[in-house]
Write a protein that holds these residues in place. Structure first.
Motif, PDB file in Angstrom:
ATOM      1  N   ILE A 288       0.840  -1.246   0.095  1.00 28.60           N
ATOM      2  CA  ILE A 288      -0.037  -0.158  -0.041  1.00 28.60           C
ATOM      3  C   ILE A 288       0.897   1.323  -0.062  1.00 28.60           C
ATOM      4  N   HIS A 289       0.572   2.281  -0.821  1.00 31.18           N
ATOM      5  CA  HIS A 289       1.316   3.365  -0.929  1.00 31.18           C
ATOM      6  C   HIS A 289       0.611   4.617  -0.145  1.00 31.18           C
ATOM      7  N   TYR A 290       1.401   4.938   1.061  1.00 28.70           N
ATOM      8  CA  TYR A 290       0.555   5.998   1.558  1.00 28.70           C
ATOM      9  C   TYR A 290       1.033   7.514   1.280  1.00 28.70           C
ATOM     10  N   GLU A 291      -0.050   8.514   1.394  1.00 30.78           N
ATOM     11  CA  GLU A 291       0.659   9.703   1.170  1.00 30.78           C
ATOM     12  C   GLU A 291       1.397  10.204   2.320  1.00 30.78           C
ATOM     13  N   ILE A 292       2.362  11.025   2.134  1.00 33.83           N
ATOM     14  CA  ILE A 292       2.881  11.663   3.330  1.00 33.83           C
ATOM     15  C   ILE A 292       2.510  13.014   3.302  1.00 33.83           C
ATOM     16  N   VAL A 293       1.964  13.360   4.546  1.00 30.99           N
ATOM     17  CA  VAL A 293       1.789  14.957   4.439  1.00 30.99           C
ATOM     18  C   VAL A 293       3.071  15.808   4.223  1.00 30.99           C
ATOM     19  N   PHE A 310      -8.739   0.132   8.881  1.00 26.01           N
ATOM     20  CA  PHE A 310      -9.477   1.199   9.596  1.00 26.01           C
ATOM     21  C   PHE A 310      -8.840   1.239  11.065  1.00 26.01           C
ATOM     22  N   GLY A 311      -8.022   0.249  11.411  1.00 30.14           N
ATOM     23  CA  GLY A 311      -7.399   0.300  12.900  1.00 30.14           C
ATOM     24  C   GLY A 311      -5.934   0.762  12.770  1.00 30.14           C
ATOM     25  N   ASN A 312      -5.657   1.108  11.725  1.00 31.02           N
ATOM     26  CA  ASN A 312      -4.373   1.569  11.552  1.00 31.02           C
ATOM     27  C   ASN A 312      -3.930   2.974  12.193  1.00 31.02           C
ATOM     28  N   MET A 313      -3.296   3.039  13.273  1.00 26.23           N
ATOM     29  CA  MET A 313      -3.019   4.250  14.120  1.00 26.23           C
ATOM     30  C   MET A 313      -1.994   5.090  13.937  1.00 26.23           C
ATOM     31  N   PHE A 314      -0.865   4.266  13.396  1.00 25.85           N
ATOM     32  CA  PHE A 314       0.744   5.135  13.313  1.00 25.85           C
ATOM     33  C   PHE A 314       1.207   4.147  12.297  1.00 25.85           C
ATOM     34  N   MET A 315       2.513   4.579  11.816  1.00 27.84           N
ATOM     35  CA  MET A 315       3.411   3.853  10.945  1.00 27.84           C
ATOM     36  C   MET A 315       4.704   3.805  11.529  1.00 27.84           C
ATOM     37  N   VAL A 316       5.475   2.735  11.219  1.00 28.10           N
ATOM     38  CA  VAL A 316       6.935   2.479  11.633  1.00 28.10           C
ATOM     39  C   VAL A 316       7.552   2.145  10.564  1.00 28.10           C
ATOM     40  N   ILE A 317       8.850   2.923  10.394  1.00 33.06           N
ATOM     41  CA  ILE A 317       9.794   2.455   9.622  1.00 33.06           C
ATOM     42  C   ILE A 317      11.179   2.277  10.007  1.00 33.06           C
ATOM     43  N   ALA A 318      11.983   1.534   9.602  1.00 33.78           N
ATOM     44  CA  ALA A 318      13.299   0.912   9.951  1.00 33.78           C
ATOM     45  C   ALA A 318      14.119   2.204  10.241  1.00 33.78           C
ATOM     46  N   PRO A 319      15.149   1.854  11.038  1.00 34.97           N
ATOM     47  CA  PRO A 319      16.257   3.154  11.262  1.00 34.97           C
ATOM     48  C   PRO A 319      16.919   3.407   9.943  1.00 34.97           C
ATOM     49  N   GLU A 320      17.201   2.292   9.072  1.00 40.06           N
ATOM     50  CA  GLU A 320      17.908   2.224   7.914  1.00 40.06           C
ATOM     51  C   GLU A 320      17.184   2.964   6.704  1.00 40.06           C
ATOM     52  N   PHE A 361       9.880   9.391  17.133  1.00 39.67           N
ATOM     53  CA  PHE A 361       8.706   9.983  16.391  1.00 39.67           C
ATOM     54  C   PHE A 361       9.571  10.727  15.408  1.00 39.67           C
ATOM     55  N   THR A 362       9.332  10.690  14.015  1.00 37.94           N
ATOM     56  CA  THR A 362       9.973  11.541  13.041  1.00 37.94           C
ATOM     57  C   THR A 362       9.507  12.945  13.062  1.00 37.94           C
ATOM     58  N   GLY A 363       8.282  13.231  13.210  1.00 33.67           N
ATOM     59  CA  GLY A 363       7.438  14.338  13.248  1.00 33.67           C
ATOM     60  C   GLY A 363       6.878  14.636  12.166  1.00 33.67           C
ATOM     61  N   ALA A 364       6.831  13.528  11.301  1.00 38.34           N
ATOM     62  CA  ALA A 364       6.052  13.432  10.022  1.00 38.34           C
ATOM     63  C   ALA A 364       4.693  12.562  10.036  1.00 38.34           C
ATOM     64  N   TYR A 365       3.845  12.687   9.151  1.00 37.49           N
ATOM     65  CA  TYR A 365       2.286  11.955   9.297  1.00 37.49           C
ATOM     66  C   TYR A 365       2.192  11.559   7.898  1.00 37.49           C
ATOM     67  N   THR A 366       1.580  10.278   7.741  1.00 31.28           N
ATOM     68  CA  THR A 366       0.866   9.926   6.586  1.00 31.28           C
ATOM     69  C   THR A 366      -0.717   9.939   6.777  1.00 31.28           C
ATOM     70  N   LEU A 367      -1.212   9.880   5.800  1.00 33.52           N
ATOM     71  CA  LEU A 367      -2.839  10.067   5.660  1.00 33.52           C
ATOM     72  C   LEU A 367      -3.467   8.436   5.529  1.00 33.52           C
ATOM     73  N   ASN A 368      -4.057   8.052   6.626  1.00 35.80           N
ATOM     74  CA  ASN A 368      -4.842   6.851   6.267  1.00 35.80           C
ATOM     75  C   ASN A 368      -5.879   7.023   5.165  1.00 35.80           C
ATOM     76  N   PRO A 369      -5.647   6.211   4.177  1.00 37.01           N
ATOM     77  CA  PRO A 369      -6.650   6.481   2.843  1.00 37.01           C
ATOM     78  C   PRO A 369      -7.822   6.464   2.974  1.00 37.01           C
ATOM     79  N   PHE A 370      -8.439   5.631   4.197  1.00 37.23           N
ATOM     80  CA  PHE A 370      -9.933   5.188   4.400  1.00 37.23           C
ATOM     81  C   PHE A 370     -10.361   6.172   5.498  1.00 37.23           C
ATOM     82  N   GLU A 372      -8.962   8.873   6.412  1.00 40.23           N
ATOM     83  CA  GLU A 372      -8.483  10.310   6.270  1.00 40.23           C
ATOM     84  C   GLU A 372      -7.717  11.048   7.583  1.00 40.23           C
ATOM     85  N   GLU A 373      -7.299   9.866   8.565  1.00 41.32           N
ATOM     86  CA  GLU A 373      -6.800  10.353   9.558  1.00 41.32           C
ATOM     87  C   GLU A 373      -5.344  10.630   9.643  1.00 41.32           C
TER      88      GLU A 373
END
Length: 924
Positions: A288-293, A310-320, A361-370, A372-373
């Motif tokens: 899934i491709h998420y938009e990044i604000v 619909f229960g997706n509340m945050f994202m995590v990416i690897a340090p690398e 926390f990176t300070g950045a956000y994505t948008l949940n496509p369903f 819109e959070e």
RNA sequence: GCGGAUGUGGCGAAAUUGGUAGACGCGCUAGAUUUAGGAUCUAGUGCCGCAAGGCGUGGGGGUUCGAGUCCCUCCAUCCGCACCA
């Protein structure tokens, strides 16, 4: 009593087999073939111990059995000679590893000859022979010159790919590649050679790439994932770090799917199949491709649970993750850098030991496509860069790790599948109904996965995807004792060594360790590295796996100089019908062998897809160490039975050489001689004995618990040793070595010999016809042995021989009619003595050329009487019962007949065999 | 946590498709024979019981005329993988 002089007999026949070239296979023939082999050994300086021959004896029995069954048998042996121990010995002593290796091979071969294996001597080779590794390098170059076409599921020449690039660019090419950006033909043509080279590297099956690899500082080399266990090197147990390096890799992942599917047709142990499946780790899900604000880029994630989005509340990416730098806001920058640094420097061992969730926390956000959070993007090392996309969508309500993370960092949790209690734990089951999930509400999770996948694809923000856990394999080692990588670097591009320059021999070097600046050992041979035209040879060698990845293809044509093997011979001999070896190669050697076979098949050199049809894992023979105790203060050795339980800590434990211990009693004088310490003091028990305590552990020189097969052969004879090893239990089972039961086998051998030679040393076999009773004993034995070998339960064959010999002895039967077939049955197990007795029976030819007898049912069935029986007035058939049973016994069985009829529906029964009280068998 | 296997006498283990559980070997017991060897032969050896008999294949349940074997469940041990999304 006849004297069974095994030493003389064994020497005689081993010599004869060698001289008469008895076991050389017809390399091409119209006869049915049988190809059986062992995983070849690494010839270490320690020699073989009794554990090694377990599998070898099993394959030798199969080879000899199939020969008397009329097959053209190829039963080869070779040596896996490149490797670490010889190199480390060379670093220590300065002796060239080739010298050590050759010496060790000679020793191994002599040990093997002692046990009487029927190897084809023409097939023998070592992976360190230049005439062999020439072709290892040849295959490597072929891999370098090919790419994997996913449309045709086949490896293809890279020149053809270049032609496509020139005409159409790469957009329409479906390949196993890491090249993501599309380019046009014009763009391709405009690139300079090094740029084109860089792109081609992303397609080649053998390719150079920067990758995070397992770097072992103690060994000074990189290691494959398969060589790392629990964050430490498999050999030596040294710590392993993760490091980004440019290395040769093999694109085995191109074959992941075929490697997985191929397992279905193989006759392999379940556990091994499971291990390979696990290693390949196929999982179906969606990307899934998420938009990044506030950013152009999108964040791609892989998930197997799109139903929970619909229960997706945050994202995590690897340090690398490559986006880390770009996404981090100014406010978070310091914190993120600290965390990423910390995570990078954490060793593998630490990471595995501590799985509590950490993150920033990176300070950045994505948008949940369903919904819109706005979803915060975190960094955490529980997401690994090497799997999926190195980024995940987190559903804390329905994933244990996300749940733990959310709780730690106070991220809200939402229930989207009803059925669990989210105040206690994540609900990870796929049972229940979707809730709080918009258009998915009311569906089951399985239905929701499908609906969501459809929706993602409709909206163009995601699609179904299959991900594999398997990674490409690192194929460079910064070592000396391996195949030189046949590649030349020049002007920013690479080219293979010319065919006519193969083999590319290992250069001589002054020392075998890496250079002071950390360059590989081959850098010491500057004359070899630097070519007159300014090119430089690659200084890496191939890993130990290389030679073993295709050696089974070489045996049928071991000395071919024109090709790795003659295609006709390949067609005739492949696949290997039976392959026996240890389970330690489950995901290394066996995966690479399958991969190389598939690759060579794609190129048209082979017609088989899988190399090893049937595979058996032999168990490990453990050592039985003998522990002795020395008092820490007085330094006296104390017999184990004199030590009170509570005082055991006052003693230090030492290993005594097991060859000095019999029945838990130490040969004290022998021990003194062995340690060269005449002054050692011993406290003996009241029987004047010094007792030791056995302990089962790995068989190893350092525990003084190894037993040399040479000693076993000298003491008991190779035939007895072979039978005893088979008698210990099923070959798949691991078991400690002990010779407690060997007397049973010795007395069997004596009795067996006495059937031919009587007490007065006279040959007593007669030509009298055998009685029915004698033939019954014979055919029972033939049946049990034949069936035992067919299902490789060699341990069950031995009792069949023993019972037979005992019965013949009791019946005083010394008849040729019975003894000849018996010898043929026994010959795979005890070949030397059988040859000897076969010769005494007047045969001029080797027993190998005779044929295995068939058992006949007429000698096995009991005398029976047949009674007609009626079942429920419908089915009529005859009931056969032993002659001594009366009608009244059958009457008792009538109750059972209703069931019997059910069994027999649609079948035409011939007879029911009955014993008092129950139906024993239905013969159809 | 996931995956795979294994559980039968004092011990190694048999019992191929459900059909007399423990074949064969070790060990042990008794005897014979020779006599100091780490020999050979004979008989016995699952458990309880003097016996008749009873009980027995990790525990519990089920299917079956019949289960070591098939099904469910629990337990123990071993091996592999493991923050795999």
């Amino acid at each position: 009593m006849g004297t069974y002089n095994f030493q003389e007999i064994e020497k005689k026949w081993q010599k004869k087999w060698k001289e008469d070239r008895v076991f050389v296979a017809e390399k091409l023939s119209d006869k049915p073939k049988y190809y059986v082999m062992d995983m070849f050994p690494y010839p270490s300086g320690k020699g073989l111990h009794v554990g090694h021959p377990l599998g070898f004896i099993a394959t030798d029995i199969m080879a000899r059995y199939k020969r008397v069954k009329g097959y053209n048998v190829l039963y080869p042996m070779g040596f896996d000679s490149f490797g670490l121990p010889a190199e480390q010995y060379a670093i220590k002593t300065g002796i060239h590893p080739a010298i050590t290796t050759e010496k060790n091979i000679k020793h191994y071969w002599a040990q093997l000859e002692n046990v009487g294996f029927s190897y084809d001597p023409d097939s023998m080779f070592s992976t360190a022979d230049p005439e062999y590794y020439k072709w290892t390098q040849w295959i490597f170059i072929k891999m370098y010159q090919h790419w994997y076409n996913k449309t045709e599921e086949c490896a293809q020449p890279i020149e053809e790919l270049v032609k496509v690039f020139e005409k159409k660019g790469n957009a329409g090419v479906l390949a196993a590649t890491t090249q993501e950006e599309a380019f046009t033909p014009e763009e391709w043509k405009a690139m300079r050679p090094p740029e084109q080279e860089e792109i081609l590297m992303r397609y080649r099956i053998a390719y150079l790439d920067y990758a995070t690899v397992n770097w072992c500082p103690a060994l000074g080399t990189v290691l494959a994932n398969e060589e790392v266990k629990d964050g430490k090197s498999e050999r030596g147990g040294h710590p392993v770090e993760r490091k980004k390096m440019r290395q040769w890799m093999l694109r085995i992942t191109a074959y992941s799917d075929r490697l997985l599917k191929g397992l279905e047709i193989l006759d392999w142990p379940d556990s091994l199949e499971a291990m390979q499946k696990n290693w390949i780790g196929r999982s179906e899900g969606a990307s899934i491709h998420y938009e990044i604000v506030g950013h152009e880029e999108r964040l791609e994630v892989f998930t197997t649970r799109p139903d929970t989005i619909f229960g997706n509340m945050f994202m995590v990416i690897a340090p690398e993750h490559p986006l880390v730098e770009k996404l981090t806001t100014k406010e978070q920058k310091a914190e993120v850098e600290t965390y990423v640094d910390w995570a990078k420097n954490r060793s593998e061992v630490e990471r595995m030991a501590d799985t509590t969730k950490t993150g920033v926390f990176t300070g950045a956000y994505t948008l949940n496509p369903f919904t819109e959070e706005k979803l915060p993007i975190w960094i955490s090392d529980y997401v690994v860069i090497t799997y999926g996309t190195g980024a995940i969508m987190c559903v804390p309500g329905h994933d244990d790790r996300d749940y733990e993370f959310a709780n730690k960092f106070d991220i809200p949790i939402r229930e989207v599948i009803a059925g669990g209690d989210l105040s206690k734990e994540a609900y990870t089951s796929k049972e229940g109904k979707m809730v709080n999930s918009g258009f998915l509400n009311g569906l089951s999770p399985m239905e929701a996965i499908k609906a969501m996948n459809d929706e993602l694809e409709n909206r163009g923000i995601g699609k179904r995807k299959i991900t594999y856990r398997q990674r490409d394999v690192v194929w460079s080692r910064q070592r000396y004792w391996g195949e030189p990588t046949p590649i030349i670097h020049k002007d920013g591009v690479t080219e293979p060594v010319a065919w006519e320059d193969l083999p590319l021999d290992l250069p001589e070097v002054d020392q075998y360790k890496p250079s002071a600046t950390g360059e590989p050992p081959l850098s010491r041979a500057q004359d070899w590295v630097n070519l007159p035209d300014g090119g430089k040879r690659d200084m890496n060698t191939m890993p130990n796996w290389a030679g073993s990845s295709w050696y089974f293809l070489r045996y049928p044509d071991a000395h071919n100089d024109k090709a790795f093997a003659d295609p006709k011979r390949m067609d005739y001999w492949l696949p290997v019908d039976l392959y026996i070896g240890g389970t330690e190669h489950a995901v290394g050697h066996l995966m690479y062998s399958r991969f190389w076979t598939k690759f060579l098949k794609d190129l048209g050199y082979l017609s088989v897809e899988e190399p090893f049809q049937k595979l058996v894992n032999q168990g490990m023979i453990q050592g039985t160490s003998q522990m002795m105790y020395r008092h820490k203060k007085t330094n006296k050795f104390v017999s184990a039975d004199l030590i009170p339980e509570g005082e055991i800590n006052e003693y230090s434990q030492l290993h005594a050489d097991v060859n000095l211990v019999r029945a838990q009693v130490l040969d004290v004088e022998g021990f003194k001689k062995w340690t060269k310490d005449e002054s050692a003091q011993f406290v003996l028990n009241e029987d004047k004995e010094f007792r030791t305590v056995p302990r089962v552990e790995k068989m190893s020189k350092s525990y003084y618990n190894t037993v040399d097969p040479d000693d076993m052969c000298a003491q008991y004879g190779a035939d007895t040793f072979r039978i005893y090893e088979m008698f210990l239990g099923p070959i798949e089972l691991s078991k400690p070595w002990n010779t407690d039961g060997i007397n049973g086998v010795i007395s069997f051998m004596r009795r067996m010999y006495n059937l031919f030679i009587n007490d007065a040393e006279q040959f007593q076999v007669t030509d009298e016809p055998a009685t029915k009773e004698e033939l019954k004993a014979l055919h029972t034995m033939i049946k049990q042995v034949g069936e035992g070998i067919d299902r490789m339960a060699f341990n069950t064959c031995v009792p069949a021989f023993m019972v037979f010999v005992k019965e013949l002895g009791r019946m005083k039967c010394y008849k040729r009619e019975v003894l000849e077939p018996f010898l043929i049955c026994l010959s795979p197990f005890a070949p030397h003595v059988c040859e000897e007795l076969w010769e005494m029976l007047g045969h001029g030819d080797s027993i190998t050329l005779s044929s295995f007898p068939d058992w006949e049912e007429q000698y096995l069935v009991e005398d029976t009487v047949e009674y007609p029986v009626q079942i429920n007035g419908k089915v009529r058939f005859k009931l056969s019962v032993p002659a001594d049973m009366g009608r009244e016994d059958i009457g008792k069985e009538v109750l059972a007949h209703e069931t019997a009829q059910k069994w027999l529906e649609g079948k035409e029964p011939k007879k029911l065999i009955v014993v008092p009280g129950r139906i024993v068998n239905v013969v159809i």
